[in-house]
Scaffold this motif. Structure first.
Motif, PDB file in Angstrom:
ATOM      1  N   ASP A  55       0.844  -1.191   0.000  1.00  0.00           N
ATOM      2  CA  ASP A  55       0.000   0.000   0.000  1.00  0.00           C
ATOM      3  C   ASP A  55       0.885   1.248   0.000  1.00  0.00           C
ATOM      4  N   GLU A  56       0.608   2.172  -0.938  1.00  0.00           N
ATOM      5  CA  GLU A  56       1.279   3.468  -1.003  1.00  0.00           C
ATOM      6  C   GLU A  56       2.760   3.382  -1.412  1.00  0.00           C
ATOM      7  N   VAL A  57       3.131   2.363  -2.161  1.00  0.00           N
ATOM      8  CA  VAL A  57       4.496   2.341  -2.697  1.00  0.00           C
ATOM      9  C   VAL A  57       4.623   3.437  -3.750  1.00  0.00           C
ATOM     10  N   THR A  58       5.834   3.936  -3.953  1.00  0.00           N
ATOM     11  CA  THR A  58       6.045   5.034  -4.897  1.00  0.00           C
ATOM     12  C   THR A  58       5.829   4.590  -6.335  1.00  0.00           C
ATOM     13  N   ALA A  59       6.313   3.407  -6.681  1.00  0.00           N
ATOM     14  CA  ALA A  59       6.184   2.922  -8.062  1.00  0.00           C
ATOM     15  C   ALA A  59       6.155   1.401  -8.078  1.00  0.00           C
ATOM     16  N   VAL A  60       5.515   0.870  -9.105  1.00  0.00           N
ATOM     17  CA  VAL A  60       5.461  -0.572  -9.323  1.00  0.00           C
ATOM     18  C   VAL A  60       6.075  -0.853 -10.690  1.00  0.00           C
ATOM     19  N   ILE A  61       7.084  -1.707 -10.722  1.00  0.00           N
ATOM     20  CA  ILE A  61       7.684  -2.131 -11.988  1.00  0.00           C
ATOM     21  C   ILE A  61       7.120  -3.505 -12.331  1.00  0.00           C
ATOM     22  N   PHE A  62       6.395  -3.570 -13.428  1.00  0.00           N
ATOM     23  CA  PHE A  62       5.757  -4.815 -13.861  1.00  0.00           C
ATOM     24  C   PHE A  62       6.506  -5.329 -15.086  1.00  0.00           C
ATOM     25  N   VAL A  63       7.023  -6.544 -14.994  1.00  0.00           N
ATOM     26  CA  VAL A  63       7.827  -7.115 -16.081  1.00  0.00           C
ATOM     27  C   VAL A  63       7.065  -8.257 -16.750  1.00  0.00           C
ATOM     28  N   ALA A  64       6.890  -8.144 -18.054  1.00  0.00           N
ATOM     29  CA  ALA A  64       6.246  -9.204 -18.833  1.00  0.00           C
ATOM     30  C   ALA A  64       7.136  -9.542 -20.019  1.00  0.00           C
ATOM     31  N   ALA A  65       7.175 -10.807 -20.383  1.00  0.00           N
ATOM     32  CA  ALA A  65       8.036 -11.251 -21.486  1.00  0.00           C
ATOM     33  C   ALA A  65       7.269 -11.215 -22.800  1.00  0.00           C
ATOM     34  N   LEU A  66       7.710 -10.363 -23.722  1.00  0.00           N
ATOM     35  CA  LEU A  66       7.089 -10.296 -25.049  1.00  0.00           C
ATOM     36  C   LEU A  66       7.135 -11.641 -25.766  1.00  0.00           C
ATOM     37  N   SER A  67       8.183 -12.387 -25.530  1.00  0.00           N
ATOM     38  CA  SER A  67       8.406 -13.631 -26.274  1.00  0.00           C
ATOM     39  C   SER A  67       7.501 -14.774 -25.830  1.00  0.00           C
ATOM     40  N   PHE A  98      -2.587   0.226  -5.468  1.00  0.00           N
ATOM     41  CA  PHE A  98      -1.615   0.918  -6.312  1.00  0.00           C
ATOM     42  C   PHE A  98      -2.208   2.129  -7.033  1.00  0.00           C
ATOM     43  N   LYS A  99      -3.313   2.631  -6.537  1.00  0.00           N
ATOM     44  CA  LYS A  99      -4.046   3.681  -7.252  1.00  0.00           C
ATOM     45  C   LYS A  99      -3.215   4.928  -7.485  1.00  0.00           C
ATOM     46  N   THR A 100      -2.374   5.285  -6.546  1.00  0.00           N
ATOM     47  CA  THR A 100      -1.568   6.505  -6.679  1.00  0.00           C
ATOM     48  C   THR A 100      -0.101   6.209  -6.966  1.00  0.00           C
ATOM     49  N   SER A 101       0.235   4.951  -7.181  1.00  0.00           N
ATOM     50  CA  SER A 101       1.623   4.585  -7.482  1.00  0.00           C
ATOM     51  C   SER A 101       1.871   4.670  -8.982  1.00  0.00           C
ATOM     52  N   ALA A 102       3.049   5.160  -9.363  1.00  0.00           N
ATOM     53  CA  ALA A 102       3.418   5.152 -10.777  1.00  0.00           C
ATOM     54  C   ALA A 102       3.598   3.708 -11.223  1.00  0.00           C
ATOM     55  N   LEU A 103       3.074   3.391 -12.392  1.00  0.00           N
ATOM     56  CA  LEU A 103       3.222   2.046 -12.944  1.00  0.00           C
ATOM     57  C   LEU A 103       4.239   2.088 -14.080  1.00  0.00           C
ATOM     58  N   ILE A 104       5.251   1.245 -13.981  1.00  0.00           N
ATOM     59  CA  ILE A 104       6.288   1.160 -15.008  1.00  0.00           C
ATOM     60  C   ILE A 104       6.220  -0.240 -15.616  1.00  0.00           C
ATOM     61  N   LEU A 105       5.833  -0.309 -16.880  1.00  0.00           N
ATOM     62  CA  LEU A 105       5.664  -1.589 -17.560  1.00  0.00           C
ATOM     63  C   LEU A 105       6.883  -1.887 -18.424  1.00  0.00           C
ATOM     64  N   PHE A 106       7.546  -2.993 -18.125  1.00  0.00           N
ATOM     65  CA  PHE A 106       8.661  -3.473 -18.941  1.00  0.00           C
ATOM     66  C   PHE A 106       8.165  -4.629 -19.809  1.00  0.00           C
ATOM     67  N   LEU A 107       8.185  -4.445 -21.127  1.00  0.00           N
ATOM     68  CA  LEU A 107       7.954  -5.559 -22.038  1.00  0.00           C
ATOM     69  C   LEU A 107       9.331  -6.105 -22.385  1.00  0.00           C
ATOM     70  N   ASN A 108       9.702  -7.170 -21.702  1.00  0.00           N
ATOM     71  CA  ASN A 108      11.073  -7.677 -21.719  1.00  0.00           C
ATOM     72  C   ASN A 108      11.264  -8.772 -22.780  1.00  0.00           C
ATOM     73  N   LYS A 109      12.506  -9.179 -22.939  1.00  0.00           N
ATOM     74  CA  LYS A 109      12.918 -10.231 -23.873  1.00  0.00           C
ATOM     75  C   LYS A 109      12.580  -9.853 -25.317  1.00  0.00           C
ATOM     76  N   SER A 110      12.842  -8.595 -25.654  1.00  0.00           N
ATOM     77  CA  SER A 110      12.551  -8.123 -27.009  1.00  0.00           C
ATOM     78  C   SER A 110      13.383  -8.852 -28.052  1.00  0.00           C
ATOM     79  N   ASP A 111      14.585  -9.283 -27.669  1.00  0.00           N
ATOM     80  CA  ASP A 111      15.441 -10.008 -28.626  1.00  0.00           C
ATOM     81  C   ASP A 111      14.849 -11.371 -28.974  1.00  0.00           C
ATOM     82  N   LEU A 112      14.354 -12.081 -27.972  1.00  0.00           N
ATOM     83  CA  LEU A 112      13.737 -13.387 -28.220  1.00  0.00           C
ATOM     84  C   LEU A 112      12.425 -13.237 -28.981  1.00  0.00           C
TER      85      LEU A 112
END
Length: 221
Positions: A55-67, A98-112
């Protein structure tokens, strides 16, 4: 690796993978700023352990694999991994935690992802049969050879449109959820083993997190 004198290189370390179990906290000091980073397990049985802890974290980094658009979950072979990732992201992006937390989405494994597109077109996967972008299939007889200029253009177009297709899927919200977020979503396409790529993106993320911290403290309007 069996050599007693073996010392892992930086690349060896980057290519290692360790499944996260529970909550792992890491404290980093960067440019005289302290960052508390919490790495959490993404598997279904891990989520219930951490979802209420942030609750009330500054940011959430969400990592998902494109591949992984054509792969299924380890714990449920009937569920597509990308579908699951999109559903989780949408759920958390409108969560009260996470309503007020910045969301940072990483679409990872772009090379694969780029490599797989030549062998498994997005539209050939049942879950993504609405994909209207270009496909290209690598000839097995020429696989591994340097592509000519025309094929390079086809590859780049397929990569760009495929990436944008999945990005749109992540960011789409049901009509009744559109107004439930009060902070921004930042998106990046990443290759975790490319240190230059990750360094640049982390610098951007650092600025986002510091800005959020200043806002929370009342020093930034």
């Amino acid at each position: 690796m069996s050599d007693p004198e073996y010392t892992p290189s930086e690349e060896d370390v980057l290519l290692c993978r360790s499944r996260t179990i529970g909550i792992v906290k890491t404290v980093l000091e960067i440019d005289k700023n302290e960052f508390n980073i919490f790495d959490v397990g993404g598997q279904r049985n891990e989520r219930r352990k951490w979802i209420h802890c942030f609750d009330e974290v500054t940011a959430v980094i969400f990592v998902a694999a494109l591949s992984e658009y054509d792969q299924t979950l380890f714990e449920d072979s009937s569920q597509n991994r990308m579908v699951e990732a999109i559903e989780i992201f949408r759920e958390h992006s409108t969560s009260s935690w996470f309503k007020t937390s910045a969301l940072i989405l990483f679409l990872n494994k772009s090379d694969l992802f780029e490599h797989k597109l030549g062998k498994k077109p997005i539209s050939s996967v049942e879950e993504w049969d609405d994909y209207q972008g270009p496909d290209y299939v690598v000839n097995p007889l020429t696989d591994g050879q340097a592509p000519d200029a025309e094929l390079q253009l086809q590859q780049q177009e397929a990569f760009d449109q495929g990436k944008n297709y999945f990005l749109k899927k992540f960011l789409e919200l049901p009509d009744d959820k559109q107004t439930e977020r009060s902070s921004d979503v930042y998106t990046h396409v990443t290759c975790a083993t490319n240190t230059d790529n990750v360094r640049k993106i982390f610098d951007v993320c650092k600025d986002v997190i510091l800005k959020g911290s200043l806002i929370d403290s009342g020093f930034y309007a």
